[in-house]
Design a protein around this motif. Structure first.
Motif, short mmCIF file in Angstrom:
data_model
loop_
_atom_site.label_atom_id
_atom_site.label_comp_id
_atom_site.label_asym_id
_atom_site.label_seq_id
_atom_site.Cartn_x
_atom_site.Cartn_y
_atom_site.Cartn_z
N GLY A 58 0.82 -1.21 0.00
CA GLY A 58 0.00 0.00 0.00
C GLY A 58 0.85 1.26 0.00
N LYS A 59 0.34 2.28 -0.64
CA LYS A 59 1.01 3.59 -0.70
C LYS A 59 0.24 4.52 0.23
N TYR A 60 0.95 5.10 1.22
CA TYR A 60 0.30 5.93 2.23
C TYR A 60 0.96 7.30 2.33
N GLU A 61 0.22 8.23 2.86
CA GLU A 61 0.74 9.58 3.12
C GLU A 61 1.79 9.50 4.21
N LEU A 62 2.73 10.44 4.17
CA LEU A 62 3.77 10.48 5.20
C LEU A 62 3.20 10.68 6.60
N SER A 63 2.07 11.36 6.69
CA SER A 63 1.45 11.55 8.01
C SER A 63 1.16 10.21 8.67
N LYS A 118 11.22 6.93 -2.82
CA LYS A 118 10.68 7.90 -3.76
C LYS A 118 9.91 7.23 -4.89
N LYS A 119 10.20 5.95 -5.14
CA LYS A 119 9.57 5.28 -6.28
C LYS A 119 9.42 3.79 -6.01
N TYR A 120 8.37 3.22 -6.60
CA TYR A 120 8.07 1.80 -6.49
C TYR A 120 7.62 1.32 -7.86
#
Length: 126
Positions: A58-63, A118-120
Protein backbone atom coordinates in the motif's frame (compact mmCIF):
# COMPACT_ATOMS: atom_id res chain seq x y z
CA UNK A 1 -0.57 -5.06 -15.50
CA UNK A 2 1.62 -7.04 -13.13
CA UNK A 3 0.06 -8.38 -9.94
CA UNK A 4 1.92 -9.32 -6.76
CA UNK A 5 -1.06 -10.53 -4.73
CA UNK A 6 -0.26 -13.98 -3.29
CA UNK A 7 3.27 -13.94 -4.75
CA UNK A 8 5.88 -15.81 -2.75
CA UNK A 9 8.92 -13.80 -1.68
CA UNK A 10 11.99 -15.67 -2.92
CA UNK A 11 14.68 -13.18 -1.87
CA UNK A 12 15.39 -9.52 -1.35
CA UNK A 13 18.42 -7.29 -1.68
CA UNK A 14 19.04 -4.01 0.13
CA UNK A 15 21.65 -1.88 -1.60
CA UNK A 16 22.55 0.88 0.85
CA UNK A 17 24.95 2.62 -1.52
CA UNK A 18 22.43 2.86 -4.39
CA UNK A 19 19.41 3.38 -2.10
CA UNK A 20 17.44 0.51 -3.62
CA UNK A 21 15.58 -2.55 -2.41
CA UNK A 22 14.69 -5.37 -4.81
CA UNK A 23 12.26 -8.03 -3.69
CA UNK A 24 12.17 -11.09 -5.96
CA UNK A 25 8.83 -12.88 -6.03
CA UNK A 26 7.20 -15.81 -7.77
CA UNK A 27 3.52 -15.90 -8.73
CA UNK A 28 1.33 -19.00 -8.48
CA UNK A 29 1.64 -19.26 -12.28
CA UNK A 30 5.44 -19.28 -12.11
CA UNK A 31 6.00 -15.67 -13.20
CA UNK A 32 9.08 -13.97 -11.71
CA UNK A 33 8.28 -10.43 -10.63
CA UNK A 34 10.73 -8.06 -8.97
CA UNK A 35 9.46 -5.30 -6.73
CA UNK A 36 11.87 -2.38 -6.99
CA UNK A 37 11.99 0.46 -4.48
CA UNK A 38 14.34 3.28 -5.48
CA UNK A 39 15.39 6.43 -3.67
CA UNK A 40 15.12 4.46 -0.43
CA UNK A 41 15.73 6.39 2.77
CA UNK A 42 14.85 3.69 5.28
CA UNK A 43 12.95 0.45 5.73
CA UNK A 44 11.89 -2.04 8.36
CA UNK A 45 11.02 -5.66 7.67
CA UNK A 46 9.67 -8.17 10.19
CA UNK A 47 8.78 -11.86 10.24
CA UNK A 48 11.38 -13.08 7.74
CA UNK A 49 10.04 -16.56 6.97
CA UNK A 50 10.66 -18.98 4.14
CA UNK A 51 7.55 -19.13 1.99
CA UNK A 52 6.45 -15.56 2.82
CA UNK A 53 3.39 -14.55 0.81
CA UNK A 54 2.57 -10.94 -0.13
CA UNK A 55 -0.95 -9.70 0.43
CA UNK A 56 -0.38 -6.17 -0.88
CA UNK A 57 1.87 -3.14 -0.96
CA UNK A 58 0.00 0.00 0.00
CA UNK A 59 1.01 3.59 -0.70
CA UNK A 60 0.30 5.93 2.23
CA UNK A 61 0.74 9.58 3.12
CA UNK A 62 3.77 10.48 5.20
CA UNK A 63 1.45 11.55 8.01
CA UNK A 64 0.56 7.87 8.41
CA UNK A 65 4.27 6.98 8.68
CA UNK A 66 4.63 9.40 11.59
CA UNK A 67 1.47 8.08 13.27
CA UNK A 68 2.67 4.47 12.89
CA UNK A 69 6.29 5.06 13.93
CA UNK A 70 6.34 7.99 16.36
CA UNK A 71 7.82 5.95 19.24
CA UNK A 72 10.50 4.46 17.00
CA UNK A 73 11.44 7.90 15.67
CA UNK A 74 11.76 9.29 19.19
CA UNK A 75 13.93 6.32 20.27
CA UNK A 76 16.26 6.60 17.26
CA UNK A 77 16.48 10.39 16.96
CA UNK A 78 19.83 10.59 18.80
CA UNK A 79 21.29 8.07 16.32
CA UNK A 80 20.41 10.21 13.26
CA UNK A 81 17.85 7.69 12.07
CA UNK A 82 16.47 7.84 9.46
CA UNK A 83 18.30 11.17 8.99
CA UNK A 84 19.49 13.86 11.37
CA UNK A 85 16.73 16.04 12.84
CA UNK A 86 15.92 17.83 16.08
CA UNK A 87 12.11 17.73 16.15
CA UNK A 88 9.82 15.28 14.38
CA UNK A 89 8.12 18.19 12.62
CA UNK A 90 11.49 19.07 11.06
CA UNK A 91 11.89 15.48 9.83
CA UNK A 92 8.37 15.51 8.41
CA UNK A 93 9.05 18.75 6.51
CA UNK A 94 12.30 17.34 5.06
CA UNK A 95 10.63 14.12 3.90
CA UNK A 96 7.74 15.99 2.29
CA UNK A 97 10.10 18.40 0.54
CA UNK A 98 12.21 15.49 -0.74
CA UNK A 99 9.04 13.68 -1.93
CA UNK A 100 9.30 10.43 0.02
CA UNK A 101 6.40 7.99 0.01
CA UNK A 102 5.45 5.53 2.75
CA UNK A 103 4.96 2.02 1.33
CA UNK A 104 3.55 -0.67 3.62
CA UNK A 105 4.11 -4.33 2.77
CA UNK A 106 1.36 -6.56 4.13
CA UNK A 107 1.71 -10.31 4.17
CA UNK A 108 -0.74 -13.16 4.05
CA UNK A 109 2.11 -15.08 5.67
CA UNK A 110 5.58 -14.06 6.78
CA UNK A 111 7.56 -10.97 5.81
CA UNK A 112 5.89 -7.61 6.27
CA UNK A 113 7.05 -4.10 6.99
CA UNK A 114 7.50 -0.73 5.35
CA UNK A 115 9.78 1.26 3.05
CA UNK A 116 10.32 5.02 2.79
CA UNK A 117 11.24 5.57 -0.85
CA UNK A 118 10.68 7.90 -3.76
CA UNK A 119 9.57 5.28 -6.28
CA UNK A 120 8.07 1.80 -6.49
CA UNK A 121 7.75 -0.34 -9.61
CA UNK A 122 7.20 -3.93 -10.71
CA UNK A 123 9.36 -5.68 -13.27
CA UNK A 124 8.70 -9.07 -14.86
CA UNK A 125 11.73 -11.15 -15.80
CA UNK A 126 9.77 -13.77 -17.77
Amino acid sequence: MLNIYDNEIISYNVNLKNNTININTLSEKGQNITIIFSGVLSHMFENHLSGSIIFEIGKYELSQFFDDNRDLLEQQKDYCWPIEYIEIKELEEKLIKQQYIYYVISASYGLNGWVLAKKYELLSSN
